[in-house]
Design a protein around this motif. Structure first.
Motif, PDB file in Angstrom:
ATOM      1  N   THR A 350       0.834  -1.195   0.000  1.00 39.78           N
ATOM      2  CA  THR A 350       0.000   0.000   0.000  1.00 39.78           C
ATOM      3  C   THR A 350       0.873   1.251   0.000  1.00 39.78           C
ATOM      4  N   PRO A 351       0.372   2.359  -0.561  1.00 36.95           N
ATOM      5  CA  PRO A 351       1.160   3.593  -0.564  1.00 36.95           C
ATOM      6  C   PRO A 351       1.642   3.954   0.842  1.00 36.95           C
ATOM      7  N   GLY A 352       2.897   4.316   0.933  1.00 40.62           N
ATOM      8  CA  GLY A 352       3.528   4.597   2.212  1.00 40.62           C
ATOM      9  C   GLY A 352       4.278   3.399   2.762  1.00 40.62           C
ATOM     10  N   GLN A 353       3.927   2.194   2.266  1.00 40.19           N
ATOM     11  CA  GLN A 353       4.603   0.973   2.700  1.00 40.19           C
ATOM     12  C   GLN A 353       4.939   0.071   1.511  1.00 40.19           C
ATOM     13  N   LEU A 354       5.194   0.668   0.368  1.00 45.46           N
ATOM     14  CA  LEU A 354       5.505  -0.107  -0.823  1.00 45.46           C
ATOM     15  C   LEU A 354       6.808  -0.878  -0.638  1.00 45.46           C
ATOM     16  N   TYR A 355       6.893  -2.031  -1.271  1.00 45.46           N
ATOM     17  CA  TYR A 355       8.092  -2.852  -1.188  1.00 45.46           C
ATOM     18  C   TYR A 355       8.312  -3.574  -2.503  1.00 45.46           C
ATOM     19  N   ASN A 356       9.540  -3.990  -2.758  1.00 46.63           N
ATOM     20  CA  ASN A 356       9.855  -4.791  -3.941  1.00 46.63           C
ATOM     21  C   ASN A 356      10.717  -6.006  -3.618  1.00 46.63           C
ATOM     22  N   GLN A 357      10.998  -6.217  -2.325  1.00 48.71           N
ATOM     23  CA  GLN A 357      11.790  -7.356  -1.886  1.00 48.71           C
ATOM     24  C   GLN A 357      11.071  -8.061  -0.733  1.00 48.71           C
ATOM     25  N   VAL A 358      10.936  -9.361  -0.839  1.00 46.43           N
ATOM     26  CA  VAL A 358      10.467 -10.178   0.277  1.00 46.43           C
ATOM     27  C   VAL A 358      11.655 -11.053   0.668  1.00 46.43           C
ATOM     28  N   ILE A 359      12.267 -10.730   1.791  1.00 47.76           N
ATOM     29  CA  ILE A 359      13.456 -11.450   2.243  1.00 47.76           C
ATOM     30  C   ILE A 359      13.131 -12.036   3.605  1.00 47.76           C
ATOM     31  N   GLY A 360      13.052 -13.353   3.650  1.00 47.03           N
ATOM     32  CA  GLY A 360      12.559 -13.992   4.858  1.00 47.03           C
ATOM     33  C   GLY A 360      11.097 -13.625   5.047  1.00 47.03           C
ATOM     34  N   PRO A 361      10.688 -13.307   6.264  1.00 43.48           N
ATOM     35  CA  PRO A 361       9.276 -13.001   6.516  1.00 43.48           C
ATOM     36  C   PRO A 361       8.918 -11.531   6.329  1.00 43.48           C
ATOM     37  N   ARG A 362       9.891 -10.705   5.901  1.00 45.08           N
ATOM     38  CA  ARG A 362       9.656  -9.253   5.916  1.00 45.08           C
ATOM     39  C   ARG A 362       9.792  -8.622   4.538  1.00 45.08           C
ATOM     40  N   HIS A 363       9.276  -7.394   4.451  1.00 40.23           N
ATOM     41  CA  HIS A 363       9.254  -6.635   3.208  1.00 40.23           C
ATOM     42  C   HIS A 363      10.272  -5.497   3.269  1.00 40.23           C
ATOM     43  N   TYR A 364      10.934  -5.254   2.124  1.00 45.80           N
ATOM     44  CA  TYR A 364      11.895  -4.168   2.034  1.00 45.80           C
ATOM     45  C   TYR A 364      11.775  -3.498   0.669  1.00 45.80           C
ATOM     46  N   LEU A 365      12.194  -2.248   0.602  1.00 44.63           N
ATOM     47  CA  LEU A 365      12.238  -1.514  -0.662  1.00 44.63           C
ATOM     48  C   LEU A 365      13.685  -1.127  -0.925  1.00 44.63           C
ATOM     49  N   THR A 366      14.294  -1.783  -1.905  1.00 44.58           N
ATOM     50  CA  THR A 366      15.670  -1.459  -2.270  1.00 44.58           C
ATOM     51  C   THR A 366      15.747  -1.235  -3.774  1.00 44.58           C
ATOM     52  N   GLN A 367      16.749  -0.486  -4.189  1.00 46.57           N
ATOM     53  CA  GLN A 367      16.993  -0.331  -5.614  1.00 46.57           C
ATOM     54  C   GLN A 367      17.259  -1.686  -6.241  1.00 46.57           C
ATOM     55  N   GLU A 368      17.090  -1.757  -7.549  1.00 45.80           N
ATOM     56  CA  GLU A 368      17.478  -2.957  -8.275  1.00 45.80           C
ATOM     57  C   GLU A 368      18.995  -3.000  -8.426  1.00 45.80           C
ATOM     58  N   GLU A 369      19.520  -4.140  -8.867  1.00 41.08           N
ATOM     59  CA  GLU A 369      20.956  -4.295  -9.065  1.00 41.08           C
ATOM     60  C   GLU A 369      21.232  -4.751 -10.491  1.00 41.08           C
ATOM     61  N   PHE A 370      22.450  -4.449 -10.952  1.00 42.09           N
ATOM     62  CA  PHE A 370      22.754  -4.622 -12.368  1.00 42.09           C
ATOM     63  C   PHE A 370      23.229  -6.021 -12.712  1.00 42.09           C
ATOM     64  N   SER A 371      22.758  -6.501 -13.854  1.00 40.75           N
ATOM     65  CA  SER A 371      23.135  -7.807 -14.394  1.00 40.75           C
ATOM     66  C   SER A 371      23.687  -7.627 -15.797  1.00 40.75           C
ATOM     67  N   ASN A 372      24.948  -7.988 -16.014  1.00 38.01           N
ATOM     68  CA  ASN A 372      25.502  -7.976 -17.360  1.00 38.01           C
ATOM     69  C   ASN A 372      24.718  -8.908 -18.280  1.00 38.01           C
ATOM     70  N   ALA A 373      24.339 -10.060 -17.755  1.00 38.46           N
ATOM     71  CA  ALA A 373      23.640 -11.042 -18.581  1.00 38.46           C
ATOM     72  C   ALA A 373      22.297 -10.494 -19.055  1.00 38.46           C
ATOM     73  N   ASP A 374      21.556  -9.847 -18.164  1.00 37.39           N
ATOM     74  CA  ASP A 374      20.276  -9.282 -18.575  1.00 37.39           C
ATOM     75  C   ASP A 374      20.487  -8.136 -19.551  1.00 37.39           C
ATOM     76  N   PHE A 375      21.522  -7.342 -19.342  1.00 46.72           N
ATOM     77  CA  PHE A 375      21.805  -6.247 -20.268  1.00 46.72           C
ATOM     78  C   PHE A 375      22.092  -6.771 -21.668  1.00 46.72           C
ATOM     79  N   ALA A 376      22.843  -7.864 -21.764  1.00 44.67           N
ATOM     80  CA  ALA A 376      23.142  -8.447 -23.060  1.00 44.67           C
ATOM     81  C   ALA A 376      21.884  -8.975 -23.736  1.00 44.67           C
ATOM     82  N   ARG A 377      20.955  -9.493 -22.929  1.00 44.20           N
ATOM     83  CA  ARG A 377      19.722 -10.057 -23.499  1.00 44.20           C
ATOM     84  C   ARG A 377      18.717  -8.987 -23.891  1.00 44.20           C
TER      85      ARG A 377
END
Length: 386
Positions: A350-377
């Motif tokens: 929900t707004p104010g508590q948005l997340y993009n990572q579920v690590i263990g039982p909890r939610h976190y919002l972190t930037q994405e990380e770079f993948s050379n392999a995905d960039f090539a694809r």
């Protein structure tokens, strides 16, 4: 949520072909950026990072840079913001079979008069514990590490949490100066700085704590130094009124960064994590309001929730480029975290508590990380997981 590409359809095939060609030679070349040798691709934009900030300066690497708070600057797509792919520069990395798991030890510098709130410490330590417990899984950003390697072998997602340390040593006399205009209107509550520490002082305190606890200095350990609120941080001692210095958000030409990592002369791999600044009257932020219109706090602690993203950024960069010279970075000096800074991708909650990572039982919002392999694809490269 559908992602919208910043790249035209016509450019993607050529980009993918170029990326594949570069990746074919990346593992065999040490060519790449020399500190300050190439232009910073973000500085040409009026809505990018602070124009004084660079991807790397001297021994400082993985500089998590402050960004302008402008709606037009939202990152709504996955393409990286540097000049990828990442190139290998011939040295060792962390987290290989020979080094063992990467032990992440948080140090909370909480002296008298500058106490770091216990809940802030608890949320960050719990996050690091969740990352450690999820080692080997392919469901969070740390899984992107496993495509990189060094002279000492391939990186594995193996993280362990070192005992969290609260450092009550008093602050030394300021090594860098706090200008009068920076004594207020820095933080969202309009308070400002009352002390300033240069990198030499950060290293000295980190090494003091490491030595006092008999801890190792090697490529299996990173020490993450969290500074208290109201403490400015700069690369160099002396004035903050010149663009030749690089400091946390202030009202001076030196305003530049939110965090960075490096390796001290003693061998200590460390990260400097100043107290997070967001909704700042200065107009720049280390937080999430630029992308979402407000600060997102899935753990109910805005300060800690903001700090978790640059913490992820610096740890992952230290693993892939511990000495900031011989690891992985692109032709402009961008490391894996730099490429995807402030790129969050699809979110849940929900707004104010948005997340993009579920690590263990909890939610976190972190930037994405770079993948050379995905960039090539795909020509993109920023991922939430592999």
């Amino acid at each position: 949520m559908k992602r919208t590409s910043l790249l035209g359809r016509g450019t993607r095939p050529a980009l993918r072909a170029a990326a594949a060609a570069l990746l074919a030679v990346a593992s065999a070349t040490a060519a790449g950026a020399v500190a300050g040798a190439t232009p910073d691709p973000s500085t040409a934009s009026s809505c990018g990072h602070l124009t004084g900030a660079k991807a790397r300066v001297g021994h400082f690497g993985g500089i998590a840079r402050a960004v302008a708070v402008k709606a037009s600057c939202q990152h709504t797509s996955e393409p990286a913001i540097g000049t990828p792919p990442l190139l290998f520069h011939g040295g060792p990395v962390m987290g290989t079979h020979s080094t063992g798991a990467v032990v992440v030890t948080p140090i909370f510098w909480s002296p008298g008069g500058h106490a770091i709130p216990a809940d802030y410490q608890n949320v960050i330590t719990r996050y690091l514990g969740d990352v450690a417990a999820a080692s080997g899984q392919r469901t969070n950003v740390y899984s992107t590490l496993t495509e990189y390697f060094g002279s000492n072998g391939a990186i594995r997602y193996r993280v362990a949490l070192g005992a969290a340390l609260t450092d009550s040593n008093p602050l030394p006399a300021s090594g860098c100066s706090v200008e009068g205009s920076d004594k207020s209107k820095i933080y969202a509550d309009r308070s400002g700085y009352d002390a300033c520490l240069d990198d030499g002082q950060i290293i000295a305190e980190t090494d003091t704590v490491v030595s006092s606890h008999g801890l190792p200095r090697d490529l299996a350990h990173i020490y993450v130094m969290f500074l208290p609120k109201h403490v400015e941080s700069c690369f160099y001692p002396g004035s903050t009124k010149t663009a030749a210095n690089f400091c946390t958000i202030n009202h001076q030409p030196s305003a530049a960064y939110c965090a960075y990592h490096s390796q001290a002369g003693s061998g200590t791999v460390y990260a400097n994590m100043p107290f997070p600044i967001y909704r700042s009257p200065v107009g720049y932020t280390c937080g999430t309001e630029k992308d979402f219109g407000s600060i997102q706090a899935p753990n109910g602690n805005p300060d800690a929730d903001v700090e978790i993203s640059p913490t992820s950024h610096e740890i992952m960069e230290a693993i892939t480029d511990p000495d900031t010279v011989t690891g992985w970075y692109d032709s402009s000096g961008y490391e894996n975290g730099d490429e995807c800074a402030y790129v969050f991708g699809p979110t849940s909650g929900t707004p104010g508590q948005l997340y993009n990572q579920v690590i263990g039982p909890r939610h976190y919002l972190t930037q994405e990380e770079f993948s050379n392999a995905d960039f090539a694809r795909t020509g993109g490269g920023c991922l939430q997981h592999t």
